[in-house]
Write a protein that holds these residues in place. Structure first.
Motif, PDB file in Angstrom:
ATOM      1  N   PHE A 105       0.853  -1.198   0.000  1.00 52.26           N
ATOM      2  CA  PHE A 105       0.000   0.000   0.000  1.00 52.26           C
ATOM      3  C   PHE A 105       0.885   1.243   0.000  1.00 52.26           C
ATOM      4  CE2 PHE A 105      -2.192  -3.424   2.238  1.00 52.26           C
ATOM      5  CZ  PHE A 105      -3.388  -3.498   1.545  1.00 52.26           C
ATOM      6  N   PRO A 106       1.646   1.476  -1.078  1.00 54.11           N
ATOM      7  CA  PRO A 106       2.628   2.581  -1.059  1.00 54.11           C
ATOM      8  C   PRO A 106       1.997   3.958  -1.040  1.00 54.11           C
ATOM      9  CG  PRO A 106       2.486   1.622  -3.261  1.00 54.11           C
ATOM     10  CD  PRO A 106       1.657   0.758  -2.365  1.00 54.11           C
ATOM     11  N   CYS A 107       0.809   4.118  -1.610  1.00 54.95           N
ATOM     12  CA  CYS A 107       0.189   5.436  -1.662  1.00 54.95           C
ATOM     13  C   CYS A 107      -0.610   5.754  -0.404  1.00 54.95           C
ATOM     14  CB  CYS A 107      -0.717   5.551  -2.885  1.00 54.95           C
ATOM     15  SG  CYS A 107       0.170   5.384  -4.454  1.00 54.95           S
ATOM     16  N   ILE A 108      -0.857   4.755   0.451  1.00 58.88           N
ATOM     17  CA  ILE A 108      -1.624   4.974   1.680  1.00 58.88           C
ATOM     18  C   ILE A 108      -0.700   5.085   2.879  1.00 58.88           C
ATOM     19  CG2 ILE A 108      -3.472   4.074   3.135  1.00 58.88           C
ATOM     20  CD1 ILE A 108      -4.553   2.574   0.772  1.00 58.88           C
ATOM     21  N   ILE A 109       0.363   4.306   2.903  1.00 54.43           N
ATOM     22  CA  ILE A 109       1.273   4.263   4.042  1.00 54.43           C
ATOM     23  C   ILE A 109       2.547   5.007   3.667  1.00 54.43           C
ATOM     24  CG2 ILE A 109       2.514   2.778   5.645  1.00 54.43           C
ATOM     25  CD1 ILE A 109       0.537   0.541   4.847  1.00 54.43           C
ATOM     26  N   SER A 110       2.824   6.068   4.382  1.00 53.32           N
ATOM     27  CA  SER A 110       4.064   6.791   4.118  1.00 53.32           C
ATOM     28  C   SER A 110       5.222   6.226   4.925  1.00 53.32           C
ATOM     29  CB  SER A 110       3.893   8.279   4.448  1.00 53.32           C
ATOM     30  OG  SER A 110       3.585   8.459   5.816  1.00 53.32           O
ATOM     31  N   HIS A 156       3.627   1.308  14.658  1.00 51.09           N
ATOM     32  CA  HIS A 156       3.441   2.742  14.427  1.00 51.09           C
ATOM     33  C   HIS A 156       3.330   2.959  12.924  1.00 51.09           C
ATOM     34  CE1 HIS A 156       4.007   7.117  14.770  1.00 51.09           C
ATOM     35  NE2 HIS A 156       4.805   7.000  13.724  1.00 51.09           N
ATOM     36  N   ALA A 157       2.398   3.793  12.499  1.00 52.08           N
ATOM     37  CA  ALA A 157       2.204   4.020  11.063  1.00 52.08           C
ATOM     38  C   ALA A 157       1.820   5.459  10.819  1.00 52.08           C
ATOM     39  CB  ALA A 157       1.129   3.082  10.503  1.00 52.08           C
ATOM     40  N   GLU A 158       2.199   5.927   9.638  1.00 49.26           N
ATOM     41  CA  GLU A 158       1.786   7.230   9.133  1.00 49.26           C
ATOM     42  C   GLU A 158       0.959   6.993   7.871  1.00 49.26           C
ATOM     43  OE1 GLU A 158       5.175   9.693   8.517  1.00 49.26           O
ATOM     44  OE2 GLU A 158       5.944   9.438  10.557  1.00 49.26           O
ATOM     45  N   LEU A 159      -0.330   7.314   7.951  1.00 55.86           N
ATOM     46  CA  LEU A 159      -1.255   7.104   6.843  1.00 55.86           C
ATOM     47  C   LEU A 159      -1.506   8.440   6.145  1.00 55.86           C
ATOM     48  CD1 LEU A 159      -3.807   4.784   8.694  1.00 55.86           C
ATOM     49  CD2 LEU A 159      -1.686   4.161   7.537  1.00 55.86           C
ATOM     50  N   GLN A 160      -1.674   8.389   4.830  1.00 57.27           N
ATOM     51  CA  GLN A 160      -1.696   9.629   4.060  1.00 57.27           C
ATOM     52  C   GLN A 160      -2.759   9.603   2.976  1.00 57.27           C
ATOM     53  OE1 GLN A 160       2.215   9.755   2.310  1.00 57.27           O
ATOM     54  NE2 GLN A 160       1.854   8.019   0.983  1.00 57.27           N
ATOM     55  N   VAL A 161      -3.249  10.789   2.666  1.00 58.53           N
ATOM     56  CA  VAL A 161      -3.984  11.094   1.445  1.00 58.53           C
ATOM     57  C   VAL A 161      -3.081  12.015   0.642  1.00 58.53           C
ATOM     58  CG1 VAL A 161      -5.981  12.274   0.484  1.00 58.53           C
ATOM     59  CG2 VAL A 161      -6.264  10.792   2.452  1.00 58.53           C
ATOM     60  N   LEU A 162      -2.938  11.763  -0.648  1.00 59.96           N
ATOM     61  CA  LEU A 162      -1.973  12.498  -1.457  1.00 59.96           C
ATOM     62  C   LEU A 162      -2.469  13.914  -1.739  1.00 59.96           C
ATOM     63  CD1 LEU A 162      -0.766   9.718  -3.913  1.00 59.96           C
ATOM     64  CD2 LEU A 162       0.267  10.507  -1.786  1.00 59.96           C
ATOM     65  N   PRO A 181      -1.491  18.082   0.084  1.00 61.20           N
ATOM     66  CA  PRO A 181      -0.948  18.869   1.208  1.00 61.20           C
ATOM     67  C   PRO A 181      -2.022  19.432   2.111  1.00 61.20           C
ATOM     68  CG  PRO A 181      -0.846  20.135  -0.821  1.00 61.20           C
ATOM     69  CD  PRO A 181      -1.288  18.755  -1.213  1.00 61.20           C
ATOM     70  N   LEU A 182      -3.288  19.320   1.726  1.00 55.33           N
ATOM     71  CA  LEU A 182      -4.388  19.866   2.518  1.00 55.33           C
ATOM     72  C   LEU A 182      -4.913  18.869   3.544  1.00 55.33           C
ATOM     73  CD1 LEU A 182      -6.405  21.675  -0.326  1.00 55.33           C
ATOM     74  CD2 LEU A 182      -4.467  22.515   1.027  1.00 55.33           C
ATOM     75  N   VAL A 183      -4.406  17.624   3.537  1.00 56.92           N
ATOM     76  CA  VAL A 183      -4.825  16.601   4.499  1.00 56.92           C
ATOM     77  C   VAL A 183      -3.593  16.156   5.277  1.00 56.92           C
ATOM     78  CG1 VAL A 183      -5.960  14.385   4.834  1.00 56.92           C
ATOM     79  CG2 VAL A 183      -6.651  15.863   2.931  1.00 56.92           C
ATOM     80  N   PRO A 184      -3.520  16.437   6.582  1.00 55.10           N
ATOM     81  CA  PRO A 184      -2.325  16.046   7.353  1.00 55.10           C
ATOM     82  C   PRO A 184      -2.170  14.527   7.423  1.00 55.10           C
ATOM     83  CG  PRO A 184      -3.664  17.656   8.540  1.00 55.10           C
ATOM     84  CD  PRO A 184      -4.482  17.186   7.389  1.00 55.10           C
ATOM     85  N   VAL A 185      -0.936  14.098   7.589  1.00 56.68           N
ATOM     86  CA  VAL A 185      -0.643  12.681   7.770  1.00 56.68           C
ATOM     87  C   VAL A 185      -1.208  12.221   9.113  1.00 56.68           C
ATOM     88  CG1 VAL A 185       1.212  10.995   8.058  1.00 56.68           C
ATOM     89  CG2 VAL A 185       1.399  12.772   6.322  1.00 56.68           C
ATOM     90  N   ARG A 186      -1.838  11.040   9.101  1.00 54.99           N
ATOM     91  CA  ARG A 186      -2.367  10.464  10.337  1.00 54.99           C
ATOM     92  C   ARG A 186      -1.314   9.556  10.972  1.00 54.99           C
ATOM     93  NH1 ARG A 186      -8.658   8.494   9.301  1.00 54.99           N
ATOM     94  NH2 ARG A 186      -9.567  10.584   9.114  1.00 54.99           N
ATOM     95  N   GLU A 187      -0.899   9.907  12.175  1.00 54.64           N
ATOM     96  CA  GLU A 187       0.037   9.069  12.915  1.00 54.64           C
ATOM     97  C   GLU A 187      -0.754   8.263  13.946  1.00 54.64           C
ATOM     98  OE1 GLU A 187       3.803  10.524  14.230  1.00 54.64           O
ATOM     99  OE2 GLU A 187       3.615  12.333  13.018  1.00 54.64           O
ATOM    100  N   VAL A 188      -0.609   6.953  13.912  1.00 56.50           N
ATOM    101  CA  VAL A 188      -1.342   6.081  14.815  1.00 56.50           C
ATOM    102  C   VAL A 188      -0.382   5.072  15.432  1.00 56.50           C
ATOM    103  CG1 VAL A 188      -3.631   6.288  13.780  1.00 56.50           C
ATOM    104  CG2 VAL A 188      -2.001   4.704  12.791  1.00 56.50           C
ATOM    105  N   ASN A 189      -0.565   4.821  16.725  1.00 61.73           N
ATOM    106  CA  ASN A 189       0.119   3.763  17.456  1.00 61.73           C
ATOM    107  C   ASN A 189      -0.929   2.712  17.813  1.00 61.73           C
ATOM    108  OD1 ASN A 189       2.559   5.320  17.523  1.00 61.73           O
ATOM    109  ND2 ASN A 189       1.656   6.506  19.200  1.00 61.73           N
ATOM    110  N   PHE A 190      -0.720   1.488  17.375  1.00 64.54           N
ATOM    111  CA  PHE A 190      -1.796   0.505  17.492  1.00 64.54           C
ATOM    112  C   PHE A 190      -1.226  -0.893  17.717  1.00 64.54           C
ATOM    113  CE2 PHE A 190      -0.635   1.043  13.083  1.00 64.54           C
ATOM    114  CZ  PHE A 190      -0.575  -0.243  12.577  1.00 64.54           C
ATOM    115  N   LEU A 191      -2.104  -1.757  18.194  1.00 69.15           N
ATOM    116  CA  LEU A 191      -1.841  -3.186  18.285  1.00 69.15           C
ATOM    117  C   LEU A 191      -2.344  -3.856  17.020  1.00 69.15           C
ATOM    118  CD1 LEU A 191      -2.921  -4.159  21.923  1.00 69.15           C
ATOM    119  CD2 LEU A 191      -0.646  -4.441  20.963  1.00 69.15           C
ATOM    120  N   ARG A 192      -1.580  -4.810  16.510  1.00 67.35           N
ATOM    121  CA  ARG A 192      -2.033  -5.631  15.384  1.00 67.35           C
ATOM    122  C   ARG A 192      -2.043  -7.086  15.836  1.00 67.35           C
ATOM    123  NH1 ARG A 192      -0.502  -4.443   9.283  1.00 67.35           N
ATOM    124  NH2 ARG A 192      -2.144  -2.945   9.755  1.00 67.35           N
TER     125      ARG A 192
END
Length: 775
Positions: free
Chosen positions: A382-387, A411-417, A419-430
């Protein structure tokens, strides 16, 4: 004879003589389940004679299934008689030699489940029969499982014995209260407050014990009574405790080895497959070092898995389909009636985003699970979703060499391509779990609430990931049915007004985008790895050249996404200049040691605009090499020619191309354009970068593409609203990365920033003019 019974004539190994094999209903059920599925014991059942009452085995096979260090002579039989004396001949036994046992133990440590070829080779080398080797491994696995179960009981008994001793000391203190001032007997009225504190502490310890026993019961598959466990005396520590005491569960060591749906003879995987991985990258986390914190993680993972499976399988009234587009909408009232939020109540100012999508992908369940549990493979899928993503700690890596029961912190940084949508940083259990043959589930859940509880202070996060993930079921012909659920709560105020509707509808981070990307990537992998796909390239490219060219295009696209969303993967510095458009984000960084980029100062500029054009029309216009001169300054004012093309999907828009500009400018005659385009229902992408002809010739011949320097630019296109509403236009993101100064010691100037700003504004205006949407 019932499953699990032992034939009367069978010898029991010395290590198992003091304890029956099925000493508890839970263990018996686990072994029976394994026997019905794929365990070794089930296959042994074929050796019973069904015509004999009680299912007695033949004696020739029975004498070879003895313990790992003792076997009968293969020439003797229970039916042999002494002809001279007319008396039954006694069975002769012989023990394995120390060399034989050493060889068997050595192989057992590396491979507890040898295949037929390995057993045949071992029997030939040790002068044993293959069945002797087979039964030796079976009995050795049974011995190890029994030892593991004893060790589990020992740990639980030690914990309960400690609590019982503390309880007894509290009772003694309550029976004989002493005055702290004079040292004499205290009056009842003087200890009322202390007694109350002791009672509260005692109740807390009881609750903790019951909670741990309940959690252990979920993993063991049978209820565990805290009273019954506490009545057993603690066992003396054995040497085995040193081997399994560091398996990643701390005080809950016994829980991990008997997860449901795990084969009973899972071998020694628990000794080597549960490492505690140190954090990767610059993210700082406190390592898990207490059994209480681990038990909280396990309990949260189990609760999240239960919620995910129910949300994936339940339709109305939990999920409601919209009348126009048929998308699935979460009924929040029904959700709160059905589930109790496992990570606490929603913070003030946050809104809920929930979506569900089901699709077929060309990948089997095991491969997809392995991809999701490996942070590097997850990013590549998922290269375009996960930075950016990393595994910060591993609680369990799975049982029996599989991912069943794997639990890890990520830990992951999720993105919408844009600059008007900030990167979502999440710490989670998988957490990964196999529910049946060919059916797996992987769930994510944020741990912000747990970290806030353990640290005693609030955590600051703009997004919380409620139980989200996928349920995967194997289908014929190598396909899988994937049901994806995304459920998040986030701060909407940080999202630009232009993208709020898109994000809230789940088109930015929702399940539709995950499934669409998964389907496109799996289709690409299937086509690239297939040797029967015809080569439509206009120039001959070797198979090695195809791989190198695709690898270079992948790096180009990843760098483009990182430049759009300001990922921490690259050390971007954001610029604030007064003469820049407020919707244009300009960043800069120095490129010095990376061989894949030209050295010097790199500037990245990106902006997003709305256009009254359909996403498909805009994508077709931007990827058409014949219309390139209408917006691209690299075209030299004329059309471009496609020199080579590698298909990455059935859709003609999914490909990697090599373009050549017109030779009108002699200075640019040695330049080619590497371009990658991709499209799926969630959006499309056009990424390109100029490259040198000599460098591309090396790549097309199968050379290393890591040393090809490039700076990507391109476009990201998404619909301006959900499909349920009539899409009236597109959201276009334009981004450029430019080398403004090739000297590493140089400094960025205002003129360079203005040049980049003019370039991006001019490109947007040319696109609007070409599509007749200037207003």
């Amino acid at each position: 004879m019932p499953t699990g019974a032992i034939a009367p004539a069978r010898l029991v190994p010395q290590s198992l003589a003091t304890k029956p094999m099925f000493n508890s209903p839970g263990l018996s059920l686990a072994l029976q389940t394994s026997m019905e599925g794929q365990g070794e014991v089930a296959r042994t059942g074929a050796n019973y004679d069904s015509s004999t009452v009680g299912g007695r085995r033949s004696r020739d096979e029975e004498h070879e299934s003895r313990s790992g260090s003792e076997n009968m002579d293969g020439t003797a039989s229970g039916d042999d008689v002494d002809v001279a004396n007319n008396l039954p001949r006694k069975k002769r036994y012989h023990r394995h030699t120390p060399q034989q046992i050493q060889e068997l133990e050595t192989l057992f440590k590396d491979c507890p489940h040898p295949d037929e070829k390995q057993r045949l080779e071992l029997s030939r080398r040790l002068c044993l029969e293959t069945r002797q080797v087979k039964f030796w491994f079976q009995n050795r696995r049974t011995q190890m499982k029994t030892q593991m179960e004893r060790h589990e009981n020992s740990l639980l008994r030690q914990d309960n014995d400690m609590l019982r001793a503390e309880n007894m000391s509290m009772r003694d203190a309550m029976r004989n209260p002493m005055c702290t001032n004079c040292g004499g007997p205290a009056i009842i009225g003087e200890i009322s407050l202390g007694e109350q504190h002791l009672r509260i502490e005692n109740a807390r310890l009881r609750d903790e014990l019951d909670r741990v026993c309940t959690l252990a019961g979920k993993f063991l598959g049978r209820p565990i009574s805290s009273l019954a466990v506490s009545m057993n005396p603690p066992l003396r520590n054995s040497s085995l405790e040193l081997g399994v005491g560091n398996n990643g569960f701390g005080g809950l060591t016994g829980i991990s080895s008997t997860l449901p749906l795990v084969p009973s003879d899972f071998g020694l995987g628990i000794l080597n497959h549960l490492p505690v991985v140190p954090p990767k990258g610059p993210i700082n986390f406190t390592p898990i070092d207490t059994s209480l914190e681990r038990s909280m993680y396990l309990e949260l993972a189990l609760s999240a898995m239960d919620e995910l499976v129910k949300m994936a399988q339940t339709d109305e009234p939990l999920w409601i389909r919209s009348l126009e587009g048929g998308t699935q909408i979460l009924n929040l009232e029904e959700y709160f009636r059905t589930f109790t939020p496992c990570i606490g109540m929603k913070p003030n100012g946050f809104i809920t985003e929930a979506s569900r999508e089901t699709g077929m992908a060309i990948i089997n369940s095991l491969a997809l699970v392995e991809t999701l549990m490996d942070s590097n493979k997850w990013t590549e899928m998922f290269p375009c979703i996960i930075s950016r993503t990393s595994t910060t700690d591993v609680v369990s890596s799975g049982m029996g060499g599989s991912r069943d029961g794997a639990l890890q912190l990520m830990h992951a940084e999720l993105q919408v391509l844009s600059p008007l949508v900030p990167v979502r940083e999440v710490n989670f259990l998988r957490f990964c779990k196999q529910h049946s043959e060919g059916v797996w589930a992987v769930v994510d859940v944020s741990i912000d609430a747990l970290r806030e509880t353990s640290s005693g202070g609030p955590t600051f996060s703009r997004c919380r990931r409620l139980p989200s993930g996928c349920v995967v079921q194997d289908m014929p012909n190598g396909y899988s049915k994937v049901t994806w659920v995304e459920h998040s709560e986030y701060d909407e105020s940080v999202v630009h007004q232009l993208y709020r509707q898109l994000v809230s509808a789940g088109m930015g981070f929702g399940a539709q985008r995950w499934v669409a990307t998964l389907q496109r990537q799996c289709e690409c992998l299937a086509i690239v790895m297939s040797s029967s796909v015809p080569n439509p390239d206009q120039t001959a490219i070797t198979p090695g050249g195809r791989r190198s060219m695709l690898k270079l295009a992948q790096r180009m696209t990843n760098n483009f996404c990182a430049g759009v969303c300001a990922s921490t993967l690259h050390k971007w510095n954001k610029l604030n200049t007064g003469n820049m458009d407020e919707d244009v984000r300009v960043m800069t960084r120095k490129s010095v040691d990376d061989p894949g980029e030209p050295p010097g100062i790199v500037v990245s500029a990106a902006t997003s605009v709305w256009l009254p054009v359909s996403p498909q029309r805009l994508f077709d216009f931007l990827r058409d090499e014949h219309l390139r001169s209408e917006w691209d300054i690299l075209s030299n004012g004329g059309p471009m020619q496609e020199m080579a093309r590698i298909a990455k999907g059935q859709d003609h828009g999914n490909c990697v191309s090599l373009l050549r500009a017109s030779a009108m400018n002699p200075k640019q005659s040695s330049m080619l354009i590497l371009q990658e385009t991709c499209i799926d229902p969630s959006g499309s992408l056009v990424v390109y970068a100029p490259v040198d002809i000599p460098a591309m010739q090396v790549v097309m011949n199968g050379g290393d593409s890591a040393y090809v320097a490039l700076l990507p630019s391109g476009f990201s296109i998404v619909p301006d609203g959900p499909a349920a509403q009539r899409v009236s236009g597109s959201l276009l993101t334009v981004a450029f990365q430019i080398l403004v100064n090739s000297l590493p010691t140089a400094k960025l100037t205002v003129e360079s920033v203005e040049t980049v700003n003019n370039l991006i504004s001019c490109t947007v205006q040319k696109i609007k003019a070409a599509l007749h949407c200037e207003s």
